[in-house]
Design an enzyme around this catalytic site. Structure first.
Site, mmCIF file in Angstrom:
data_model
loop_
_atom_site.group_PDB
_atom_site.id
_atom_site.type_symbol
_atom_site.label_atom_id
_atom_site.label_comp_id
_atom_site.label_asym_id
_atom_site.label_seq_id
_atom_site.Cartn_x
_atom_site.Cartn_y
_atom_site.Cartn_z
ATOM 1 N N ASP A 1 -15.546 -14.699 7.060
ATOM 2 C CA ASP A 1 -14.120 -14.510 6.788
ATOM 3 C C ASP A 1 -13.405 -14.464 8.138
ATOM 4 O OD1 ASP A 1 -11.596 -13.540 6.308
ATOM 5 O OD2 ASP A 1 -12.221 -11.999 4.877
ATOM 6 N N TYR B 1 0.813 -1.222 0.000
ATOM 7 C CA TYR B 1 0.000 0.000 0.000
ATOM 8 C C TYR B 1 0.841 1.265 0.000
ATOM 9 C CZ TYR B 1 -3.237 -3.542 1.636
ATOM 10 O OH TYR B 1 -3.966 -4.694 1.761
ATOM 11 N N TYR C 1 -13.101 -5.675 5.430
ATOM 12 C CA TYR C 1 -11.904 -5.896 4.610
ATOM 13 C C TYR C 1 -11.810 -7.385 4.313
ATOM 14 C CZ TYR C 1 -7.221 -6.420 2.893
ATOM 15 O OH TYR C 1 -6.149 -6.754 2.092
ATOM 16 N N LYS D 1 -3.884 -16.266 7.344
ATOM 17 C CA LYS D 1 -3.007 -15.562 8.288
ATOM 18 C C LYS D 1 -2.284 -16.492 9.286
ATOM 19 C CE LYS D 1 -3.925 -10.846 7.555
ATOM 20 N NZ LYS D 1 -5.154 -10.283 6.979
#
Ligand SMILES: *Cc1c(COP(=O)(O)O)cnc(C)c1O
Length: 435
Positions: A250, A21, A149, A279
């Site tokens: 999620d 980013y 997100y 993750k």
């Protein structure tokens, strides 16, 4: 590899290497890490930083854990990788078996993806293929909530927060989904009747074009580090059942104990039809994610047109990643002391509550919140990231603030003393950034 010539490495990094980013060159300049051990990152200049970020939720057991190192080493003696099309292997099958044993029992099939974003793409495909297989090819949209997100690929971006997220510039190029208002703040808030009526109305209005509802249960991560009531998740489950929609949860950030339950959906006693994990799955060693689904979804998609699920990454079920994930799950459940993750996460939760409390009194601090091993200080304005990061580094702690947030989700192996340094660093970073 030659080591130590950091002047030229950093010069090359500046000129040629993208970081997340950001622009090229990355600003502020990234810190060079030469090794990591336990909860500490070692920098090229010899300084050591306690990792308050667990490498973005992943390194729950810390770095260079002997059992994880060994799992990778042993798998390397057998094979690093082999294609999963037409072939299978023990680490892949065993990991699927283990994930299904841990997840809500209605989940019965596992698709291995190579990153969280890809697991979300796969989840979306499952939902669309499921509805098609049932003769509902008109059901192609998803409903989600603002502030979410779900990743950086195009399908996932389309269900991220449409305004505050990192992807608003792609608006015209994304699938247009249905966005409900963010669930009201607060883990303990209970079900807000107005929000419930709003979502119920939205689902009813779009019922014929909706395939599924997708949300992060209880904790919205990179969209703003906000917590909502498990009752909101339970409501979404009811609405899905009522309208023939699938519920996709999620759990990529929330999974594996981070929120104080093994999966955040357990706070709500809700089982999804499709669930994404990633993750922390490999303890931060390798990139791996998975999309789990029910037998009903798997059967429908398998019997539908195309004869199966239309996805298959090159590195699907990478054996090194599956092996280290198995070892990481062993550690999570049993830990070195046989106690497992829960007492550790509870101890971190207490340490975060106590250590972050002083931030409430600071001018410019809007909110302080803790759930499980997640601690958040939200400011009234955007954080000066460079100043806040520097303040933390002076405490010997690595933090990565964003937007108006200074937050930590430390490795579960962080002891009380190191955790106190992390929270002191968060508080001081908040003081610096808001002062
Ligand atoms: C990080 C994250 C993703 C994306 O995972 P990647 O591995 O970065 O692609 C998706 N959903 C949630 C909730 C996440 O936190």
């Amino acid at each position: 590899m030659e080591t130590g010539d950091w002047d030229s490495l950093l010069a090359f990094d500046r000129e040629h290497v993208w970081h997340p980013y950001g622009a090229l060159p990355a600003a502020p300049a990234p810190l060079p890490v030469v090794s990591a051990q336990g909860v500490r990152l070692k920098l090229a200049d010899g300084r050591e930083l306690i990792d308050g970020m667990a490498s973005w939720w992943c390194a729950i057991h810390g770095y260079r854990h002997p059992l994880l190192d060994r799992a990778v080493g042993e798998q390397l003696q057998r094979m690093a990788h082999v294609m999963f099309g037409g072939l299978t292997h023990e680490p892949g099958v065993r990991l699927a078996e283990r994930l299904l044993a841990l997840a809500p029992p209605s989940l019965q099939a596992v698709f291995f993806a190579d990153s969280g974003s890809v697991s979300v793409e796969v989840a979306i495909k499952l939902c669309l293929q499921f509805q098609r297989a049932r003769g509902r090819e008109d059901r192609t949209r998803l409903l989600t909530v603002k502030g979410g997100y779900h990743g950086d690929t195009f399908g996932a971006m389309a269900v991220c927060d449409p305004v505050g997220g990192m992807h608003s510039m792609f608006a015209g190029a994304l699938a247009e989904h249905v966005f409900a208002e963010r669930p009201p703040d607060g883990f303990d808030a209970g079900l807000d009747e107005r929000w419930a009526a709003h979502v119920g109305e939205l689902v009813a209005r779009h019922t014929d074009e909706l395939a599924a509802i997708i949300v992060e249960p209880v904790v919205q991560g990179a969209g703003g580090m906000r917590f909502h009531s498990p009752a909101c998740v339970a409501l979404l489950r009811e609405l899905c059942d009522e309208h023939g929609l699938l519920l996709v949860l999620d759990e990529i950030a929330t999974g594996f104990g981070r929120t104080g339950e093994l999966f955040a959906c357990e706070h709500a006693a809700v089982a999804p039809d499709v669930m994404c994990v990633g993750k922390a799955l490999t303890g931060g060693y390798m990139t791996l994610a998975a999309t789990l689904c029910t037998r009903e979804v798997a059967d429908a998609v398998s019997a539908g047109e195309g004869g199966g699920l239309m996805h298959g990454p090159t590195f699907m079920a990478n054996p090194l990643a599956c092996s280290v994930a198995l070892a990481s799950l062993d550690l999570l459940l049993d830990g070195a002391d046989g106690q497992g993750w829960r007492p550790r996460v509870q101890a971190i939760e207490r340490g975060l509550r106590e250590g972050l409390e002083p931030a409430r009194a600071l001018a410019g601090v809007a909110d302080v919140r803790v759930l499980g091993a997640i601690g958040v200080v939200q400011l009234e304005r955007e954080v000066d990231v460079a100043a806040a990061t520097d303040a933390a580094v002076r405490h010997g702690v690595w933090l990565r603030p964003f937007r108006d947030l200074i937050y930590t989700m430390p490795p579960y192996v962080t002891d009380a003393e190191d955790l106190a340094r992390v929270t002191a660093a968060v508080v001081d970073a908040a003081r610096t950034a808001s002062g």
